[in-house]
Structure formats: C-alpha cells, structure tokens
Design an enzyme around this catalytic site. Structure first.
Site, PDB file in Angstrom:
ATOM      1  N   SER A 116      -4.424  -9.739  15.489  1.00  0.00           N
ATOM      2  CA  SER A 116      -5.496 -10.215  14.599  1.00  0.00           C
ATOM      3  C   SER A 116      -5.546 -11.743  14.507  1.00  0.00           C
ATOM      4  O   SER A 116      -6.628 -12.314  14.386  1.00  0.00           O
ATOM      5  CB  SER A 116      -5.352  -9.605  13.210  1.00  0.00           C
ATOM      6  OG  SER A 116      -4.115  -9.972  12.656  1.00  0.00           O
ATOM      7  N   LYS A 167       3.630   2.110  21.161  1.00  0.00           N
ATOM      8  CA  LYS A 167       4.062   0.819  21.744  1.00  0.00           C
ATOM      9  C   LYS A 167       4.776  -0.057  20.721  1.00  0.00           C
ATOM     10  O   LYS A 167       5.528  -0.962  21.084  1.00  0.00           O
ATOM     11  CB  LYS A 167       2.910   0.075  22.417  1.00  0.00           C
ATOM     12  CG  LYS A 167       1.728  -0.283  21.525  1.00  0.00           C
ATOM     13  CD  LYS A 167       1.908  -1.518  20.660  1.00  0.00           C
ATOM     14  CE  LYS A 167       0.801  -1.665  19.664  1.00  0.00           C
ATOM     15  NZ  LYS A 167       1.017  -2.659  18.617  1.00  0.00           N
ATOM     16  N   ASN A 232       6.122  -6.364  15.033  1.00  0.00           N
ATOM     17  CA  ASN A 232       7.149  -5.464  15.577  1.00  0.00           C
ATOM     18  C   ASN A 232       8.078  -6.203  16.540  1.00  0.00           C
ATOM     19  O   ASN A 232       9.298  -6.045  16.504  1.00  0.00           O
ATOM     20  CB  ASN A 232       6.468  -4.269  16.263  1.00  0.00           C
ATOM     21  CG  ASN A 232       5.819  -3.358  15.246  1.00  0.00           C
ATOM     22  OD1 ASN A 232       6.501  -2.638  14.526  1.00  0.00           O
ATOM     23  ND2 ASN A 232       4.498  -3.417  15.154  1.00  0.00           N
TER      24      ASN A 232
HETATM   25  N1  LIG Z   1      -2.650  -7.137  12.254  1.00  0.00           N
HETATM   26  C1  LIG Z   1      -2.937  -6.775  13.486  1.00  0.00           C
HETATM   27  O1  LIG Z   1      -2.926  -7.604  14.409  1.00  0.00           O
HETATM   28  C2  LIG Z   1      -3.298  -5.350  13.791  1.00  0.00           C
HETATM   29  C3  LIG Z   1      -4.036  -5.099  14.940  1.00  0.00           C
HETATM   30  C4  LIG Z   1      -4.351  -3.782  15.261  1.00  0.00           C
HETATM   31  C5  LIG Z   1      -3.951  -2.746  14.425  1.00  0.00           C
HETATM   32  N2  LIG Z   1      -3.237  -3.031  13.307  1.00  0.00           N
HETATM   33  C6  LIG Z   1      -2.855  -1.889  12.449  1.00  0.00           C
HETATM   34  O2  LIG Z   1      -3.700  -1.897  11.291  1.00  0.00           O
HETATM   35  C7  LIG Z   1      -2.976  -1.419  10.148  1.00  0.00           C
HETATM   36  C8  LIG Z   1      -3.039  -2.480   9.054  1.00  0.00           C
HETATM   37  O3  LIG Z   1      -2.419  -3.653   9.582  1.00  0.00           O
HETATM   38  P1  LIG Z   1      -2.529  -5.067   8.868  1.00  0.00           P
HETATM   39  O4  LIG Z   1      -1.966  -6.045   9.806  1.00  0.00           O
HETATM   40  O5  LIG Z   1      -3.899  -5.280   8.330  1.00  0.00           O
HETATM   41  O6  LIG Z   1      -1.509  -4.831   7.659  1.00  0.00           O
HETATM   42  P2  LIG Z   1      -1.471  -5.562   6.283  1.00  0.00           P
HETATM   43  O7  LIG Z   1      -0.113  -5.270   5.736  1.00  0.00           O
HETATM   44  O8  LIG Z   1      -1.922  -6.975   6.420  1.00  0.00           O
HETATM   45  O9  LIG Z   1      -2.579  -4.784   5.434  1.00  0.00           O
HETATM   46  C9  LIG Z   1      -2.470  -3.420   5.073  1.00  0.00           C
HETATM   47  C10 LIG Z   1      -3.572  -3.094   4.089  1.00  0.00           C
HETATM   48  O10 LIG Z   1      -3.414  -1.715   3.686  1.00  0.00           O
HETATM   49  C11 LIG Z   1      -3.595  -1.671   2.264  1.00  0.00           C
HETATM   50  N3  LIG Z   1      -2.914  -0.489   1.704  1.00  0.00           N
HETATM   51  C12 LIG Z   1      -1.674  -0.044   1.986  1.00  0.00           C
HETATM   52  N4  LIG Z   1      -1.409   1.059   1.243  1.00  0.00           N
HETATM   53  C13 LIG Z   1      -2.522   1.291   0.498  1.00  0.00           C
HETATM   54  C14 LIG Z   1      -2.882   2.278  -0.472  1.00  0.00           C
HETATM   55  N5  LIG Z   1      -2.037   3.262  -0.827  1.00  0.00           N
HETATM   56  N6  LIG Z   1      -4.114   2.209  -1.036  1.00  0.00           N
HETATM   57  C15 LIG Z   1      -4.975   1.229  -0.683  1.00  0.00           C
HETATM   58  N7  LIG Z   1      -4.696   0.267   0.224  1.00  0.00           N
HETATM   59  C16 LIG Z   1      -3.486   0.309   0.795  1.00  0.00           C
HETATM   60  C17 LIG Z   1      -2.999  -2.971   1.761  1.00  0.00           C
HETATM   61  O11 LIG Z   1      -3.432  -3.287   0.453  1.00  0.00           O
HETATM   62  C18 LIG Z   1      -3.525  -3.947   2.814  1.00  0.00           C
HETATM   63  O12 LIG Z   1      -4.835  -4.354   2.508  1.00  0.00           O
HETATM   64  C19 LIG Z   1      -1.547  -1.126  10.637  1.00  0.00           C
HETATM   65  O13 LIG Z   1      -1.447   0.246  10.924  1.00  0.00           O
HETATM   66  C20 LIG Z   1      -1.432  -1.961  11.915  1.00  0.00           C
HETATM   67  O14 LIG Z   1      -0.524  -1.402  12.855  1.00  0.00           O
HETATM   68  C21 LIG Z   1      -2.927  -4.306  12.953  1.00  0.00           C
HETATM   69  O1  LIG Z   2       1.744  -7.285  14.613  1.00  0.00           O
HETATM   70  P1  LIG Z   2       1.919  -5.897  15.176  1.00  0.00           P
HETATM   71  O2  LIG Z   2       3.272  -5.720  15.835  1.00  0.00           O
HETATM   72  O3  LIG Z   2       1.595  -4.838  14.181  1.00  0.00           O
HETATM   73  O4  LIG Z   2       0.890  -5.724  16.390  1.00  0.00           O
HETATM   74  C1  LIG Z   2      -0.480  -5.898  16.145  1.00  0.00           C
HETATM   75  C2  LIG Z   2      -1.344  -5.076  17.058  1.00  0.00           C
HETATM   76  O5  LIG Z   2      -0.974  -3.719  17.052  1.00  0.00           O
HETATM   77  C3  LIG Z   2      -1.436  -5.597  18.468  1.00  0.00           C
HETATM   78  O6  LIG Z   2      -2.441  -4.901  19.172  1.00  0.00           O
END
Ligand SMILES: NC(=O)c1ccc[n+]([C@@H]2O[C@H](COP(=O)([O-])OP(=O)(O)OC[C@H]3O[C@@H](n4cnc5c(N)ncnc54)[C@H](O)[C@@H]3O)[C@@H](O)[C@H]2O)c1
Ligand SMILES: O=P(O)(O)OC[C@H](O)CO
Length: 317
Positions: A116, A167, A232
C-alpha cells in the site's frame, strides 16, 4: 474504460482500505471509507452501495460481515474482499465467510503484489479481481482500473485468495533469511520451495495450479519476500535480529497476517497430510520452539529427495 459512476463503500480505513479508496475515487466513483472509529454509521453508508469492499484485518471479518448482514443492502450489491488471512475456527478464507453470510450476492476477491505504501505514492501496480461471477469481477475491474493500477480478472477466487494469504508465511521466512544474511542463493531456494508449498496446499483446497504462477501468487510472493515495506518480511527480519515476537508486534505498523495464517495453515496441513517444511519451521519459530539458526539447520538437514514428488507433467507441482 468508461462506465457509470458507482457507489463504493470501503470497510476498514487501515493502510490498504485507505489506498483502495483513493484508487476508486480517481475514477470518479462515489466512495465512502468506513471505519469503526469514524462517525458514520454502517447502515447510512451501505444504503444504495453498488460495491462493498472489505479491507478489514482477518480477525474482524466475520464480525463486520455479520453487522453488514443486519443492515439493508441492495440485492444487486457486489461484495469484494481484499483481506489476506484465514479464519482460525473454520479455516475459511475471507471470501468463504462473505459468501456464507451473503449466499445470494456475488463475491469478488481482490489480491496481488500491492504494497500500500507504494500505491499511495502513485507508483504503478497491477492486481487481480477473481470471482465465479465474471460480470461482477468485470464491474470491480472497471471501478479500480487506472493508468497507475492495472486490474486483471480471473475465474479462480480460491486460488487468488490463497496465493495472497499463504505468501505471508513465506515472507516471514524470507525476512529471516535476509536478517541472517544467508545470501541470494538461499533466498532463491527458499522462495521457490515456498511456492511449491503454496501450490501443494492450494491444489488440495481446490485452486488451479496456474493461478499460483500469476500476479496473485508468484507476483505477490516476489513483492512481499523482497520488500522491507512488507510487515511480514519485517517481522521475520527482526526475529533474525533477536527481537521477540511480542516486541515486534508491538512496534509493527498494522497487522502481520502471516502469524495467524501460519497457525491455521499448520492445522490444514496436518489434517490433510500435506508436507510444508518451510511453513512448519516458521510456525516453530513463531511459537518460540526454535531459533532462526535451528530452523535453518532443520531445513537443510531434512532427508534428501527428488525435487518433485512425481516427475510426470501432471504432478510436477
Ligand atoms: N497494507 C497493505 O499493503 C496490504 C495490501 C494488500 C492486502 N492487505 C491486507 O488487507 C488487510 C488489512 O490490512 P491493512 O494493512 O489495511 O491493516 P491495518 O492494520 O492498517 O488496518 C486494518 C483495519 O481493519 C479494521 N478492523 C480490524 N478489526 C475490526 C473489527 N472487528 N471491526 C471493524 N474494523 C476492524 C481496523 O480498524 C483497521 O481499519 C490485511 O488482511 C492485509 O493482509 C494489506
Ligand atoms: O505488509 P504485508 O506483509 O501485509 O504485505 C502487504 C501486501 O500483502 C503485499 O501485497
């Protein structure tokens, strides 16, 4: 790439939800970014939503999906899941949870090599939207496609979702590998054999092998195993430098889903008798049962064997 303006609700204003909200907004869609900390009620944002995308971390998916279920949504609403994790109690993927709760709605998985922090810097990236409902996948493709975000469709949602989820466990191992300064040969071997484990599990769970060689499989594996932006990878790297899991999790920005995923993955592998030696060492490391060096020794000293279980073309992977 033109289409009518869509009302898009993004659930979860964490790193990924916020980045996806920006991507949908640049195409002129009407975007509501909902967070449990915000002032807007879920009921008010869901009204008239064409697309509801969940970027909630794994632990909150079922709770949030259940609250959405108790709110009025249009029968046409498409649910999209961008979470990369597995539910401990059921071993379900996020899309399986959404489909269980909304059996009559199309569910689409969005996953790919998508760090992100690069996406919010407007660097180019590509992703995959996968669904059994091709029309739904195409609608989501139009909402997010732009000159800086290339979106492909795919008919294998389980494969796309498992590639992105599993992954994370290999990315922890890759962080350990770099943290121990094991070199490029070791890293190449680790990532390649890690992909073999992902394919073994994925095939057993009904995914298509070729999906794991696409953007959501190999693509995301390469991005996550090679970037310090990955939480990770960072977690593995810091474990190799002697920090405890508790210390690392306390300072990590956001969630490292690989920790929970690794536990659920071990359960699936044991139930189905699938060999996943790298993931098993990651599990033991996270549980504090081995040091990074011991995990490495155990992998290197396993019984020697052929590269592939069966060298016929069908079973090579
Ligand atoms: N950050 C990245 O680069 C990225 C990219 C692709 C996929 N993802 C995936 O997306 C998902 C979120 O990642 P992120 O980086 O945004 O995490 P983050 O920790 O920044 O955000 C998680 C969000 O989930 C919300 N949340 C968690 N439990 C909750 C609940 N019970 N009720 C309401 N809201 C709740 C939190 O308030 C927060 O807004 C993960 O599964 C991650 O693997 C992240
Ligand atoms: O920061 P991570 O390890 O949750 O990885 C983010 C995304 O899954 C990459 O595609």
């Amino acid at each position: 790439m033109s289409q009518s303006v869509k009302s898009v609700v993004i659930l979860g204003a964490g790193a990924w939800g916020t980045a996806l909200a920006k991507l949908a907004a640049i195409n002129g869609n009407q975007v509501h970014l909902w967070s449990r900390q915000g002032s807007q009620s879920l009921v008010s944002v869901l009204e008239n939503a064409h697309i509801v995308l969940s970027a909630i971390s794994m632990q909150g998916v079922r709770d949030v999906a259940s609250v959405v279920k108790s709110s009025p949504v249009s029968p046409e609403t498409i649910f999209v899941t961008a979470t990369k994790g597995l539910e401990p109690k059921t071993t379900y993927t996020p899309s399986q949870i959404w489909q269980e709760i909304f059996p009559n709605h199309p569910v689409v998985v969005l996953s790919g090599p998508n760090l992100s922090q690069e996406i919010v810097r407007e660097l180019p990236a590509a992703t995959v939207v996968a669904s059994k409902n091709i029309n739904a996948a195409q609608s989501v493709q139009l909402v997010f496609s732009s000159s800086r975000f290339r979106v492909y469709t795919n008919p294998d949602p389980v494969g796309v979702e498992l590639g992105g989820t599993l992954k994370n466990v290999i990315a922890i191992a890759a962080g350990v590998c770099d943290g121990l300064n094991l070199g490029t040969n070791a890293k190449a071997a680790l990532v390649t054999r890690g992909l073999t484990e992902i394919v073994r599990i994925g095939k057993n769970l009904g995914a298509k092998t070729e999906t794991f060689y696409g953007l959501s499989g190999l693509g995301d594996l390469l991005a996550t195993c090679n970037s310090p932006l990955s939480r990770n990878y960072q977690l593995g790297y810091q474990l190799a430098h002697g920090k405890t899991l508790k210390e690392i999790l306390a300072s990590l920005p956001g969630i490292a889903e690989g920790v929970n995923t690794c536990r659920v993955l071990m359960e699936i592998a044991q139930q189905r008798s699938i060999a996943i030696p790298i993931s098993e060492q990651v599990y033991q490391l996270l549980e504090g049962e081995v040091t990074p060096q011991q995990a490495l020794d155990q992998l290197m000293l396993r019984d020697i064997k052929p590269e592939f279980d069966d060298f016929s073309t069908e079973q090579m992977w």
